[in-house]
Design an enzyme around this catalytic site. Structure first.
Site, mmCIF file in Angstrom:
data_model
loop_
_atom_site.group_PDB
_atom_site.id
_atom_site.type_symbol
_atom_site.label_atom_id
_atom_site.label_comp_id
_atom_site.label_asym_id
_atom_site.label_seq_id
_atom_site.Cartn_x
_atom_site.Cartn_y
_atom_site.Cartn_z
ATOM 1 N N ASN A 50 -11.585 -1.986 1.062
ATOM 2 C CA ASN A 50 -12.652 -1.163 0.690
ATOM 3 C C ASN A 50 -12.871 -1.433 -0.553
ATOM 4 O O ASN A 50 -13.094 -0.477 -1.804
ATOM 5 C CB ASN A 50 -11.452 0.334 0.374
ATOM 6 C CG ASN A 50 -10.492 0.730 2.194
ATOM 7 O OD1 ASN A 50 -11.539 0.496 2.972
ATOM 8 N ND2 ASN A 50 -9.477 0.284 2.360
ATOM 9 N N THR A 51 -12.662 -2.700 -1.006
ATOM 10 C CA THR A 51 -13.542 -3.017 -2.656
ATOM 11 C C THR A 51 -14.570 -3.991 -2.487
ATOM 12 O O THR A 51 -13.847 -5.090 -2.113
ATOM 13 C CB THR A 51 -12.576 -4.011 -3.562
ATOM 14 O OG1 THR A 51 -11.227 -3.281 -3.714
ATOM 15 C CG2 THR A 51 -12.502 -4.780 -4.582
ATOM 16 N N GLY A 98 1.068 -1.415 -0.015
ATOM 17 C CA GLY A 98 -0.355 0.137 0.271
ATOM 18 C C GLY A 98 0.784 1.147 0.074
ATOM 19 O O GLY A 98 0.521 2.475 -0.002
ATOM 20 N N SER A 116 -8.768 -6.466 1.861
ATOM 21 C CA SER A 116 -8.917 -5.687 1.804
ATOM 22 C C SER A 116 -10.448 -4.924 2.387
ATOM 23 O O SER A 116 -11.132 -5.457 1.345
ATOM 24 C CB SER A 116 -8.033 -4.601 0.877
ATOM 25 O OG SER A 116 -8.765 -3.146 0.897
ATOM 26 N N GLY A 174 -2.227 1.068 12.334
ATOM 27 C CA GLY A 174 -1.496 1.872 13.490
ATOM 28 C C GLY A 174 -1.761 1.291 15.450
ATOM 29 O O GLY A 174 -2.698 -0.374 14.757
ATOM 30 N N ASN A 190 -4.405 -10.829 -1.598
ATOM 31 C CA ASN A 190 -4.711 -9.771 -0.912
ATOM 32 C C ASN A 190 -6.643 -10.368 -1.455
ATOM 33 O O ASN A 190 -7.026 -9.987 -2.526
ATOM 34 C CB ASN A 190 -4.380 -8.056 -1.337
ATOM 35 C CG ASN A 190 -5.225 -7.544 -0.122
ATOM 36 O OD1 ASN A 190 -6.276 -7.918 0.603
ATOM 37 N ND2 ASN A 190 -4.993 -6.290 -0.703
ATOM 38 N N ASN A 216 -4.295 -7.075 7.750
ATOM 39 C CA ASN A 216 -4.560 -6.167 7.162
ATOM 40 C C ASN A 216 -4.981 -5.345 8.062
ATOM 41 O O ASN A 216 -4.832 -5.604 8.731
ATOM 42 C CB ASN A 216 -6.051 -6.385 5.551
ATOM 43 C CG ASN A 216 -5.342 -5.346 5.131
ATOM 44 O OD1 ASN A 216 -5.300 -4.400 4.446
ATOM 45 N ND2 ASN A 216 -5.450 -6.006 3.254
ATOM 46 N N THR A 217 -5.857 -4.257 7.999
ATOM 47 C CA THR A 217 -6.516 -2.654 8.469
ATOM 48 C C THR A 217 -8.102 -3.620 8.705
ATOM 49 O O THR A 217 -8.547 -5.159 8.558
ATOM 50 C CB THR A 217 -7.120 -1.764 7.545
ATOM 51 O OG1 THR A 217 -7.857 -1.834 6.353
ATOM 52 C CG2 THR A 217 -5.222 -0.764 7.147
ATOM 53 N N ASN A 267 -8.408 4.203 5.973
ATOM 54 C CA ASN A 267 -8.229 4.590 4.662
ATOM 55 C C ASN A 267 -9.361 3.540 3.769
ATOM 56 O O ASN A 267 -9.534 2.558 4.035
ATOM 57 C CB ASN A 267 -6.663 4.095 3.851
ATOM 58 C CG ASN A 267 -6.604 2.863 3.501
ATOM 59 O OD1 ASN A 267 -6.905 2.930 3.023
ATOM 60 N ND2 ASN A 267 -6.321 2.341 4.263
ATOM 61 N N LYS A 298 -3.220 -12.356 2.606
ATOM 62 C CA LYS A 298 -2.841 -11.389 3.500
ATOM 63 C C LYS A 298 -4.706 -12.016 3.817
ATOM 64 O O LYS A 298 -4.885 -11.832 3.281
ATOM 65 C CB LYS A 298 -2.202 -10.042 2.946
ATOM 66 C CG LYS A 298 -2.512 -9.284 3.975
ATOM 67 C CD LYS A 298 -2.234 -8.037 3.547
ATOM 68 C CE LYS A 298 -2.031 -6.849 4.292
ATOM 69 N NZ LYS A 298 -0.958 -5.933 3.928
ATOM 70 N N PHE A 339 -7.670 0.096 -3.704
ATOM 71 C CA PHE A 339 -6.549 -0.021 -4.691
ATOM 72 C C PHE A 339 -6.421 0.745 -5.714
ATOM 73 O O PHE A 339 -6.747 0.412 -6.715
ATOM 74 C CB PHE A 339 -7.131 -1.596 -5.593
ATOM 75 C CG PHE A 339 -7.554 -2.612 -4.296
ATOM 76 C CD1 PHE A 339 -6.733 -2.817 -3.180
ATOM 77 C CD2 PHE A 339 -7.674 -3.638 -4.839
ATOM 78 C CE1 PHE A 339 -6.867 -3.640 -2.139
ATOM 79 C CE2 PHE A 339 -8.220 -5.018 -3.723
ATOM 80 C CZ PHE A 339 -7.419 -4.734 -2.505
HETATM 81 C C1 FMN Z 1 -3.218 3.710 3.328
HETATM 82 C C2 FMN Z 1 -3.124 2.717 3.119
HETATM 83 C C3 FMN Z 1 -3.010 1.734 2.272
HETATM 84 C C4 FMN Z 1 -2.951 0.482 1.812
HETATM 85 N N1 FMN Z 1 -2.843 -0.240 0.806
HETATM 86 C C5 FMN Z 1 -3.208 -1.268 0.781
HETATM 87 C C6 FMN Z 1 -2.764 -2.217 -0.245
HETATM 88 O O1 FMN Z 1 -3.295 -1.787 -1.361
HETATM 89 N N2 FMN Z 1 -3.055 -3.822 0.246
HETATM 90 C C7 FMN Z 1 -2.566 -4.039 1.092
HETATM 91 O O2 FMN Z 1 -2.716 -5.489 1.582
HETATM 92 N N3 FMN Z 1 -2.667 -3.880 2.462
HETATM 93 C C8 FMN Z 1 -2.846 -2.398 2.275
HETATM 94 N N4 FMN Z 1 -2.537 -1.302 3.724
HETATM 95 C C9 FMN Z 1 -2.517 -2.208 4.402
HETATM 96 C C10 FMN Z 1 -0.833 -2.258 5.355
HETATM 97 O O3 FMN Z 1 0.099 -2.930 4.548
HETATM 98 C C11 FMN Z 1 -0.969 -2.323 6.757
HETATM 99 O O4 FMN Z 1 -1.636 -4.138 6.094
HETATM 100 C C12 FMN Z 1 -1.996 -2.020 7.909
HETATM 101 O O5 FMN Z 1 -2.326 -0.890 7.757
HETATM 102 C C13 FMN Z 1 -1.363 -2.796 8.756
HETATM 103 O O6 FMN Z 1 -0.224 -2.290 9.501
HETATM 104 P P1 FMN Z 1 0.306 -0.647 9.975
HETATM 105 O O7 FMN Z 1 -0.606 -0.864 11.305
HETATM 106 O O8 FMN Z 1 1.935 -1.342 10.490
HETATM 107 O O9 FMN Z 1 -0.637 0.416 8.588
HETATM 108 C C14 FMN Z 1 -2.673 -0.102 3.757
HETATM 109 C C15 FMN Z 1 -2.595 0.286 4.702
HETATM 110 C C16 FMN Z 1 -2.748 1.639 4.385
HETATM 111 C C17 FMN Z 1 -2.539 2.963 6.042
#
Ligand code: FMN
Length: 341
Positions: free
Chosen positions: A183-184, A67, A181, A271, A178, A248-249, A115, A219, A119
């Site tokens: 968001n899709t 991401g 997510s 976070g 993946n 993931n989030t 977020n 993931k 994608f």
């Molecule tokens: C702005 C943003 C965009 C992200 N885009 C993707 C993505 O495209 N594909 C994916 O597998 N995870 C994506 N993630 C998730 C991160 O890879 C990670 O799994 C998640 O943020 C948890 O880690 P963190 O707490 O260190 O941010 C995204 C996270 C953020 C904040």
């Protein structure tokens, strides 16, 4: 240094700040001598940091999470910041714009981000082309995180994953599927046993046709129930994939202190608020599987202590995203130093 510039970036919209930082890093990296300066400041080379996981040799176990560099534009720059591996993507077969802006929000009181990017990416071919010309890899491991286009129905999703797999095959070291997510729309339904097994089996079949197959990881979301996590353990065994990235989030809003208006923005939370749950998922999977497959731990790593607790729970490698936004690139070396100790 990051403490000094952070307040300026935090006055900007989160996505604008992201582009300014990565763009600035790229420009600076081109200046004569900057690359070695960055390496000196941010990298730590020590043989005790090396790891061999799913057949690949990592210089250190700290990676950039998916991401951050969706289009493989900054791989060399992140290598100079000390990362042992960089995961590009999520990429989809065709380019897509993602959701309308604003779609990324800071929650400083919580040390979090929300977020709903959706994608946004330039398509798998553009990423593959960039990686093809990045030849001076110097031991950096590159992962390719793959997804499906928003307008591809779930019943046809497997084709999107296969297209991305084929186009990236020669230029990445490992793959991440993946399906987690938030968001899709409908994507996370693919985490159910039936569709997931179908996608992973199709990819593994394609993988076996290659001269040297590559590790494929899955993931997962932190919002899965225990029984869904049990299914995941079975699926890893049945499909013989290389491992799991957790997590993931989250769609949960539990324990957030920020203003209601912010908390109610749609999207996934990353976070600090995610740290406990993602570690819990890592521990659960590790125990249930008797550590029979590697796990990459990600979610709320803000400090060396949090990185260590993910490793103690069963993670072989870890990744950063939100911690990098709040703590800056020095976090990579901080974690590596502690691991050497
Ligand atoms: C702005 C943003 C965009 C992200 N885009 C993707 C993505 O495209 N594909 C994916 O597998 N995870 C994506 N993630 C998730 C991160 O890879 C990670 O799994 C998640 O943020 C948890 O880690 P963190 O707490 O260190 O941010 C995204 C996270 C953020 C904040």
């Amino acid at each position: 240094m990051y403490k000094l510039v952070k307040p300026l970036f935090f006055t900007m919209d989160a996505e604008t700040a992201h582009h300014r930082v990565t763009g600035g890093l790229k420009t600076f990296h081109r200046v004569w001598g900057a690359k070695s300066l960055l390496k000196q400041a941010f990298s730590l080379n020590d043989s005790s940091l090396e790891r061999e996981v799913f057949g690949l040799k990592f210089k250190n176990p700290v990676g950039l999470a998916a991401g951050f560099d969706k289009n493989a534009e900054f791989v060399e720059e992140f290598a100079s910041l000390g990362f042992g591996f960089v995961e590009i993507g999520t990429v989809t077969p065709r380019p897509q714009m993602g959701n309308d802006k604003p779609r990324m929000f800071r929650l400083p009181k919580d040390g979090a981000l929300i977020n709903r990017m959706g994608f946004n990416n330039q398509g798998v071919e553009v990423a593959a082309m960039r990686l093809k010309y990045f030849t001076n890899r110097n031991g950096l491991i590159i992962g390719g995180n793959i997804g499906k286009n928003k307008d591809t129905p779930n019943e046809e999703a497997v084709n999107d994953y296969l297209i991305c797999f084929d186009k990236l095959f020669d230029v990445v070291d490992y793959f991440v599927v993946n399906v987690s997510s938030p968001n899709t729309p409908g994507l996370r339904d693919l985490q159910e046993k039936g569709p997931l097994t179908l996608i992973l089996n199709a990819l593994q079949k394609q993988n076996r046709l290659k001269e040297h197959s590559k590790p494929i990881l899955l993931k997962i979301a932190p919002d899965l129930t225990d029984s869904q996590l049990d299914d995941i353990v079975d699926i890893v065994k049945e499909t013989n994939i290389a491992g799991i990235i957790a997590t993931n989030t989250t769609i949960s809003r539990e324990g957030l202190y920020s203003e209601e208006a912010l908390i109610s923005e749609a999207g996934g939370v990353s976070g600090k608020p995610l740290a406990y749950r993602s570690t819990e998922v890592i521990r659960y999977l590790s125990e249930k599987s008797n550590r029979s497959f590697p796990i990459i731990g990600v979610g709320g790593i803000y400090s060396a202590a949090e990185a260590l607790s993910k490793m103690q729970a069963g993670a072989s490698l870890i990744q950063l995203y939100t911690g990098l936004v709040y703590r800056g690139p020095g976090l990579v070396k901080e974690i590596c130093k502690q691991l050497v100790k």
